[in-house]
Design a protein around this motif. Structure first.
Motif, PDB file in Angstrom:
ATOM      1  N   HIS A 153       0.838  -1.203   0.000  1.00 48.67           N
ATOM      2  CA  HIS A 153       0.000   0.000   0.000  1.00 48.67           C
ATOM      3  C   HIS A 153       0.877   1.259   0.000  1.00 48.67           C
ATOM      4  CE1 HIS A 153      -3.545   2.432   0.703  1.00 48.67           C
ATOM      5  NE2 HIS A 153      -2.961   2.982   1.754  1.00 48.67           N
ATOM      6  N   GLU A 154       1.938   1.220   0.761  1.00 49.66           N
ATOM      7  CA  GLU A 154       2.869   2.350   0.825  1.00 49.66           C
ATOM      8  C   GLU A 154       3.471   2.635  -0.544  1.00 49.66           C
ATOM      9  OE1 GLU A 154       7.296   3.230   2.766  1.00 49.66           O
ATOM     10  OE2 GLU A 154       6.013   1.668   3.615  1.00 49.66           O
ATOM     11  N   TYR A 155       3.694   1.605  -1.353  1.00 49.83           N
ATOM     12  CA  TYR A 155       4.287   1.764  -2.679  1.00 49.83           C
ATOM     13  C   TYR A 155       3.234   1.983  -3.767  1.00 49.83           C
ATOM     14  CZ  TYR A 155       9.145   0.827  -1.502  1.00 49.83           C
ATOM     15  OH  TYR A 155      10.435   0.926  -1.016  1.00 49.83           O
ATOM     16  N   GLY A 156       1.994   2.195  -3.371  1.00 49.70           N
ATOM     17  CA  GLY A 156       0.964   2.539  -4.329  1.00 49.70           C
ATOM     18  C   GLY A 156       0.371   1.379  -5.097  1.00 49.70           C
ATOM     19  N   LEU A 157       0.564   0.171  -4.624  1.00 48.64           N
ATOM     20  CA  LEU A 157      -0.016  -0.992  -5.287  1.00 48.64           C
ATOM     21  C   LEU A 157      -1.485  -1.145  -4.890  1.00 48.64           C
ATOM     22  CD1 LEU A 157       2.954  -3.482  -4.904  1.00 48.64           C
ATOM     23  CD2 LEU A 157       2.137  -2.444  -7.003  1.00 48.64           C
ATOM     24  N   PRO A 158      -2.317  -1.700  -5.769  1.00 47.70           N
ATOM     25  CA  PRO A 158      -3.758  -1.805  -5.487  1.00 47.70           C
ATOM     26  C   PRO A 158      -4.085  -2.941  -4.521  1.00 47.70           C
ATOM     27  CG  PRO A 158      -3.284  -2.786  -7.617  1.00 47.70           C
ATOM     28  CD  PRO A 158      -1.990  -2.169  -7.132  1.00 47.70           C
ATOM     29  N   VAL A 159      -3.805  -2.723  -3.259  1.00 44.25           N
ATOM     30  CA  VAL A 159      -4.127  -3.690  -2.208  1.00 44.25           C
ATOM     31  C   VAL A 159      -4.875  -2.962  -1.103  1.00 44.25           C
ATOM     32  CG1 VAL A 159      -2.047  -5.032  -2.724  1.00 44.25           C
ATOM     33  CG2 VAL A 159      -2.006  -3.358  -0.859  1.00 44.25           C
ATOM     34  N   ALA A 160      -5.539  -3.729  -0.257  1.00 42.64           N
ATOM     35  CA  ALA A 160      -6.272  -3.136   0.867  1.00 42.64           C
ATOM     36  C   ALA A 160      -5.502  -3.392   2.154  1.00 42.64           C
ATOM     37  CB  ALA A 160      -7.668  -3.751   0.956  1.00 42.64           C
ATOM     38  N   PRO A 161      -4.921  -2.360   2.762  1.00 45.65           N
ATOM     39  CA  PRO A 161      -4.172  -2.567   4.001  1.00 45.65           C
ATOM     40  C   PRO A 161      -5.104  -2.930   5.145  1.00 45.65           C
ATOM     41  CG  PRO A 161      -4.436  -0.221   3.582  1.00 45.65           C
ATOM     42  CD  PRO A 161      -4.973  -0.935   2.376  1.00 45.65           C
ATOM     43  N   VAL A 162      -4.575  -3.608   6.123  1.00 44.43           N
ATOM     44  CA  VAL A 162      -5.364  -4.015   7.281  1.00 44.43           C
ATOM     45  C   VAL A 162      -5.739  -2.788   8.110  1.00 44.43           C
ATOM     46  CG1 VAL A 162      -5.309  -5.329   9.443  1.00 44.43           C
ATOM     47  CG2 VAL A 162      -4.338  -6.312   7.352  1.00 44.43           C
TER      48      VAL A 162
ATOM     49  N   GLU B 272      -4.431  -2.715  17.097  1.00 41.19           N
ATOM     50  CA  GLU B 272      -4.186  -4.116  16.771  1.00 41.19           C
ATOM     51  C   GLU B 272      -4.520  -4.361  15.298  1.00 41.19           C
ATOM     52  OE1 GLU B 272      -5.530  -6.416  20.810  1.00 41.19           O
ATOM     53  OE2 GLU B 272      -7.093  -5.403  19.630  1.00 41.19           O
ATOM     54  N   ALA B 273      -3.647  -5.057  14.618  1.00 38.82           N
ATOM     55  CA  ALA B 273      -3.917  -5.416  13.227  1.00 38.82           C
ATOM     56  C   ALA B 273      -4.829  -6.632  13.153  1.00 38.82           C
ATOM     57  CB  ALA B 273      -2.618  -5.697  12.482  1.00 38.82           C
ATOM     58  N   ILE B 274      -4.762  -7.474  14.167  1.00 39.97           N
ATOM     59  CA  ILE B 274      -5.536  -8.710  14.194  1.00 39.97           C
ATOM     60  C   ILE B 274      -6.341  -8.752  15.486  1.00 39.97           C
ATOM     61  CG2 ILE B 274      -5.424 -11.233  14.168  1.00 39.97           C
ATOM     62  CD1 ILE B 274      -2.709 -10.914  12.709  1.00 39.97           C
ATOM     63  N   THR B 275      -7.645  -8.919  15.361  1.00 43.83           N
ATOM     64  CA  THR B 275      -8.507  -9.054  16.541  1.00 43.83           C
ATOM     65  C   THR B 275      -9.091 -10.470  16.525  1.00 43.83           C
ATOM     66  OG1 THR B 275     -10.416  -8.121  15.354  1.00 43.83           O
ATOM     67  CG2 THR B 275      -9.007  -6.585  16.584  1.00 43.83           C
ATOM     68  N   SER B 276     -10.214 -10.686  17.181  1.00 43.92           N
ATOM     69  CA  SER B 276     -10.744 -12.050  17.235  1.00 43.92           C
ATOM     70  C   SER B 276     -12.263 -12.044  17.363  1.00 43.92           C
ATOM     71  CB  SER B 276     -10.140 -12.814  18.415  1.00 43.92           C
ATOM     72  OG  SER B 276     -10.526 -12.221  19.645  1.00 43.92           O
ATOM     73  N   VAL B 277     -12.841 -13.180  16.993  1.00 41.38           N
ATOM     74  CA  VAL B 277     -14.253 -13.459  17.193  1.00 41.38           C
ATOM     75  C   VAL B 277     -14.392 -14.965  17.344  1.00 41.38           C
ATOM     76  CG1 VAL B 277     -14.769 -13.636  14.712  1.00 41.38           C
ATOM     77  CG2 VAL B 277     -16.594 -13.076  16.336  1.00 41.38           C
ATOM     78  N   LEU B 278     -15.136 -15.390  18.351  1.00 37.66           N
ATOM     79  CA  LEU B 278     -15.326 -16.817  18.622  1.00 37.66           C
ATOM     80  C   LEU B 278     -13.983 -17.559  18.691  1.00 37.66           C
ATOM     81  CD1 LEU B 278     -18.346 -17.579  16.242  1.00 37.66           C
ATOM     82  CD2 LEU B 278     -18.391 -16.899  18.651  1.00 37.66           C
ATOM     83  N   ASP B 279     -12.998 -16.889  19.303  1.00 37.91           N
ATOM     84  CA  ASP B 279     -11.667 -17.457  19.491  1.00 37.91           C
ATOM     85  C   ASP B 279     -10.917 -17.694  18.182  1.00 37.91           C
ATOM     86  OD1 ASP B 279     -11.886 -17.537  22.295  1.00 37.91           O
ATOM     87  OD2 ASP B 279     -12.978 -19.438  22.199  1.00 37.91           O
ATOM     88  N   LYS B 280     -11.322 -17.007  17.136  1.00 41.40           N
ATOM     89  CA  LYS B 280     -10.610 -17.095  15.860  1.00 41.40           C
ATOM     90  C   LYS B 280     -10.091 -15.718  15.469  1.00 41.40           C
ATOM     91  CE  LYS B 280     -13.083 -21.088  13.967  1.00 41.40           C
ATOM     92  NZ  LYS B 280     -13.830 -21.624  12.792  1.00 41.40           N
ATOM     93  N   ALA B 281      -8.945 -15.715  14.797  1.00 39.83           N
ATOM     94  CA  ALA B 281      -8.335 -14.454  14.385  1.00 39.83           C
ATOM     95  C   ALA B 281      -9.169 -13.780  13.294  1.00 39.83           C
ATOM     96  CB  ALA B 281      -6.927 -14.698  13.876  1.00 39.83           C
ATOM     97  N   VAL B 282      -9.199 -12.446  13.352  1.00 37.40           N
ATOM     98  CA  VAL B 282      -9.986 -11.652  12.412  1.00 37.40           C
ATOM     99  C   VAL B 282      -9.146 -10.489  11.907  1.00 37.40           C
ATOM    100  CG1 VAL B 282     -11.895 -10.004  12.281  1.00 37.40           C
ATOM    101  CG2 VAL B 282     -12.257 -12.215  13.348  1.00 37.40           C
ATOM    102  N   VAL B 283      -9.275 -10.205  10.607  1.00 34.76           N
ATOM    103  CA  VAL B 283      -8.686  -8.986  10.046  1.00 34.76           C
ATOM    104  C   VAL B 283      -9.768  -8.232   9.288  1.00 34.76           C
ATOM    105  CG1 VAL B 283      -6.323  -9.846   9.873  1.00 34.76           C
ATOM    106  CG2 VAL B 283      -7.897 -10.214   7.978  1.00 34.76           C
ATOM    107  N   LEU B 284      -9.672  -6.928   9.317  1.00 31.17           N
ATOM    108  CA  LEU B 284     -10.630  -6.052   8.645  1.00 31.17           C
ATOM    109  C   LEU B 284      -9.881  -5.208   7.620  1.00 31.17           C
ATOM    110  CD1 LEU B 284     -13.679  -5.095   8.746  1.00 31.17           C
ATOM    111  CD2 LEU B 284     -12.842  -3.191  10.154  1.00 31.17           C
ATOM    112  N   CYS B 285     -10.378  -5.193   6.386  1.00 27.45           N
ATOM    113  CA  CYS B 285      -9.749  -4.412   5.320  1.00 27.45           C
ATOM    114  C   CYS B 285     -10.823  -3.665   4.535  1.00 27.45           C
ATOM    115  CB  CYS B 285      -8.989  -5.321   4.352  1.00 27.45           C
ATOM    116  SG  CYS B 285      -7.589  -6.202   5.069  1.00 27.45           S
TER     117      CYS B 285
END
Length: 330
Positions: A80-89, A96-109
């Motif tokens: 993302h910093e280099y301008g590529l078409p991606v969705a940063p977390v 926190e970059a990673i949170t959780s739900v039902l004891d499973k890791a979650v990421v939001l983008c």
């Protein structure tokens, strides 16, 4: 639907409370994805729902590879910093970059715009080549040596031993011959010296988005790891440049030509590309077999046909795709 972990609205609202992205307006499960659960979320900052809403992708990570998640976050941030078409977390209120739900890791983008392609043209393949070259160079300084690509010689041995009993005699022979050829190649000192770095590892057509103007997004970096850049190219060529079970030379050359214009291939990479095409097809053949042959497979787990990759491997064994420098230099 690619949903393994089913979430109620209340659970999704609980997750969103950890982020500064507004209130949940609407949601639906995404049809894309094989290994993880994805939900498309629409949020609003106004309780009257009169203001414009923003869309996000909430991914519930269904495996336990903690280190891989950390690398994924770094890779997305750098791209993302280099301008590529991606969705940063998106980071939570607690940073926190990673949170959780039902004891499973979650990421939001953020959700990227665009559509997946069913029948890519040469210009689409060229865009994928440019993306891979830019991604490889952008992430070159990231230290990924502790995140080696998991599908190495040992992985090939282990997984082929597990699934061989489920194959007929023809496929057993094909698998055994292919794995031995790949292992022999990977053990060579000149192959180990080929350029390596961060790879996407899974850049199939369903992990890229396009609109009428070009590439708008690349998603699913959950396989990001340290490996051969040539392997990343082989994975993409096997999918983007194939019509049924045959590689289309014009599309393949378009992808490789655009890549080569940004990150010129080494002489040795030309020589070993046919074997890496076989390596990529066998790795995904085994990966799919490992899922479809599970006796305790989750009933909601999407599966892909292993036979597709077996046919591609057969093609690479019987008719190797020769790559000549002049073919992609002009």
């Amino acid at each position: 639907m690619a949903v393994i972990t089913h979430l109620r609205r209340s659970a999704l609202e609980d997750v969103l409370h950890k982020y500064d992205v507004g209130m949940l307006r609407d949601y639906f499960p995404a049809s894309e994805g094989i290994e993880n659960t994805n939900y498309i979320l629409s949020t609003t900052l106004d309780s009257t729902y009169e203001t414009s809403n923003t869309e996000y992708v909430l991914t519930v990570i269904e495996d336990d590879r903690v280190a891989q998640r950390e690398l994924m976050v770094q890779v997305l941030a750098r791209c993302h910093e280099y301008g590529l078409p991606v969705a940063p977390v998106v980071r939570s209120r607690q940073d926190e970059a990673i949170t959780s739900v039902l004891d499973k890791a979650v990421v939001l983008c953020p959700r990227l715009k665009g559509k997946h392609l069913v029948a890519p043209l040469r210009e689409h393949c060229g865009a994928i080549g440019r993306f891979l070259a830019r991604m490889h160079l952008a992430t070159e300084t990231l230290d990924g040596t502790n995140f080696r690509y998991i599908r190495d010689s040992h992985w090939l041995d282990t997984h082929s031993s597990r699934v061989v009993k489920h194959l007929d005699s023809h496929d057993r022979y094909l698998l055994r011959r292919s794995v031995e050829s790949i292992k022999s190649t990977l053990n060579r000192t000149d192959v180990q010296a080929l350029p390596q770095g961060i790879i996407h590892g899974d850049l199939f057509r369903d992990n890229a988005l396009f609109n009428e103007y070009g590439l708008t997004g690349v998603v699913d970096f959950h396989h990001a790891s340290h490996g051969f850049w040539l392997y990343d190219l082989a994975v993409a060529v096997n999918d983007w440049c194939r019509t049924r079970d045959v590689l289309d030379k014009e599309r393949a050359f378009a992808l490789l030509r655009e890549y080569n214009a940004i990150r010129p291939l080494h002489d040795e990479e030309y020589w070993f590309f046919p074997m890496f095409l076989l390596y990529a097809s066998v790795a995904f053949w085994l990966s799919r077999l490992s899922v479809t042959t599970q006796s305790d497979l989750h009933p909601d787990r999407p599966v892909r046909d292993p036979a597709e990759m077996a046919r591609i491997a057969q093609r690479h064994i019987s008719r190797p795709f020769r790559l000549h420098e002049m073919a992609i230099a002009n």
